[in-house]
Design a protein around this motif. Structure first.
Motif, PDB file in Angstrom:
ATOM      1  N   ILE A  59      -8.605   7.564 -12.014  1.00  0.00           N
ATOM      2  CA  ILE A  59      -9.253   6.849 -13.115  1.00  0.00           C
ATOM      3  C   ILE A  59     -10.685   7.364 -13.313  1.00  0.00           C
ATOM      4  N   ASN A  84      -2.990  -2.256 -13.490  1.00  0.00           N
ATOM      5  CA  ASN A  84      -2.191  -1.066 -13.790  1.00  0.00           C
ATOM      6  C   ASN A  84      -2.090  -0.864 -15.304  1.00  0.00           C
ATOM      7  N   GLU A  92      -0.146   1.605 -16.932  1.00  0.00           N
ATOM      8  CA  GLU A  92       1.136   2.098 -17.447  1.00  0.00           C
ATOM      9  C   GLU A  92       2.001   0.977 -17.995  1.00  0.00           C
ATOM     10  N   GLY A 100       0.864  -1.188   0.000  1.00  0.00           N
ATOM     11  CA  GLY A 100       0.000   0.000   0.000  1.00  0.00           C
ATOM     12  C   GLY A 100       0.893   1.228   0.000  1.00  0.00           C
TER      13      GLY A 100
END
Ligand code: NAD
Ligand code: MG
Length: 395
Positions: free
Chosen positions: A212, A128, A130, A42
């Motif tokens: 997002i 993810n 990217e 986290g």
């Protein structure tokens, strides 16, 4: 005690929206009886991270923030759970031996650990963006070398993954990504000019992280998804279509050469795609809403408007130019997004800034290694930040 029949898994970004949903699915599919959780990571929410680690019996908990190491260590004192922090901690989490890794860290920070997990051959459940948008070829090469599976978690790509007939690859004609259209689907550009981050972050159908959600409002999320699809399914940009479908029931579709279109549907709940990624190639029973077609009554579709939502056009430009243009688009956009969240620029400035940076770096070639990706990323952010500052001064 270690039970050999339990599956060993790691969740990178367990405290985020995807991460929390993943922990829920893990629990629904048997929790500690079925899974050995090796590592969780986290960032700032240490309360949640510590709670999750204790509840699932994780061996390692990592905070991405090096300054919070002692804080996390204290929270997990006397639990026997290992603690690490910072980028090296993320790498340790990803590197530990597990068969499955959820890659759900947001942004570029998620790239290095996902690469490590791919390289060592774990199956990667990829949330993810990217990894594919900024480092598509390099990431796919790492997955190839490692020999693990790459299972998309983004709902659109999970949908395509679920309906794509791999034996009939030559028969694939197009991939149709559905887009909700976000909160400003019917708004004019004049109306959009005045919106704030607080309005833009409220998504009509999905409950997601802040970035997002705003990217869904600007459709930069769909722009990234077009590029993700190109890499994941090895399709030509001309074979990728976007259609606005406000109900988000059809998660995406594949069209074949005989005119047949196969769609995947479900309630807008990420736990469906997560459960699929965790169970693949099987399916597992989970408790999420079932579609009631009589109650739904109708599904609507409309063509996307690339004038009001330039992000889609920019994704095509990025694909056409190739090389690191998609990484440039993504990095410049993240920088502009942060400025919009901080109220330093307006909603429409985001796409204008991204386009300026893309044009300024238009000739950028292919990445030979991750250093090239990070260098392009840094330059794009730097240029975007400069334009943000200029616009602020002019305002
Ligand atoms: P989120 O912001 O809710 O959570 C992100 C996670 O990453 C958290 O665990 C956070 O602690 C961690 N994190 C944040 N900054 C970090 C840093 N610098 N270093 C390491 N870890 C850091 O985001 P999310 O909505 O869960 O999305 C996660 C990823 O999945 C994003 O790339 C997003 O685009 C993608 N995705 C999300 C959804 C969704 O429904 N939320 C759908 C499709 C794809
Ligand atoms: Mg999506």
């Amino acid at each position: 005690m270690s039970q050999p029949d339990r599956r060993r898994i790691t969740v990178l970004g367990s405290t985020g929206s995807i991460g929390r949903n993943t922990m829920d699915v893990v629990k629904q599919l048997g929790g500690r009886d079925a899974f050995e959780v090796e590592a969780l990571t986290g960032h700032g929410n240490l309360d949640l991270l510590a709670r999750q680690a204790i509840e699932c019996g994780a061996r390692l908990a990592v905070t991405a923030d090096p300054a919070r190491y002692t804080d996390l260590k204290e929270r997990l004192a006397a639990t026997g759970i290992d603690v690490a922090a910072g980028p090296s901690g993320l790498i340790e989490a990803a590197g530990r031996d597990t068969g499955w890794v959820m890659a759900a860290i947001v942004g570029n920070a998620g790239l290095p650990p996902a690469l490590v997990a791919a390289e060592r051959g774990a199956d990667i459940a990829l949330a993810n963006k990217e990894c594919l948008v900024s480092a598509g070829r390099l990431f796919l090469a790492a997955v190839g070398r490692g020999g693990g599976r790459l299972i998309p978690v983004d709902s659109e790509h999970s949908a395509i993954f679920q309906v794509l007939d791999r034996d009939q690859r030559h028969a694939l004609e197009r991939i149709v990504l559905t887009a909700s259209g976000g909160p400003f689907r019917t708004w004019s550009r004049e109306e959009m000019a005045g919106v704030t981050a607080a309005t833009a972050r409220v998504h009509p159908n999905w409950s997601m992280g802040v970035k997002i959600s705003i990217d869904s409002a600007s459709m930069f999320n769909k722009a990234r998804e077009m590029i993700e699809a190109r890499h994941l399914f090895d399709v030509h940009p001309d074979e990728i279509e976007v259609v606005v479908h406000p109900q988000s029931i059809i998660h995406s579709m594949v069209g074949y050469c005989d005119g047949s279109v196969i769609a995947q549907m479900g309630a807008p709940d990420m736990r469906g795609a997560i459960a699929y990624a965790l169970s693949y190639p099987r399916r597992a029973s989970i408790d999420i809403e079932r579609l009631d077609f009589a109650r739904l009554a109708r599904l609507d579709f409309e063509a996307p408007d690339e004038v009001r939502f330039p992000a889609l056009r920019l994704a095509r430009v990025a694909m056409q130019r190739g090389g690191l243009q998609a990484a440039v688009m993504s990095a410049a956009q993240e920088q502009a997004l942060d400025a919009f969240i901080d109220d330093r620029i307006g909603f429409l400035d985001m796409a204008e800034i991204v386009e300026s940076v893309m044009d300024a770096m238009g000739g950028i070639g292919e990445a030979a290694d991750m250093e090239d990706v990070f260098a392009a990323d840094e330059e794009a952010r730097h240029r975007a930040a400069k334009i943000v500052a200029e616009r602020q001064k002019a305002a």
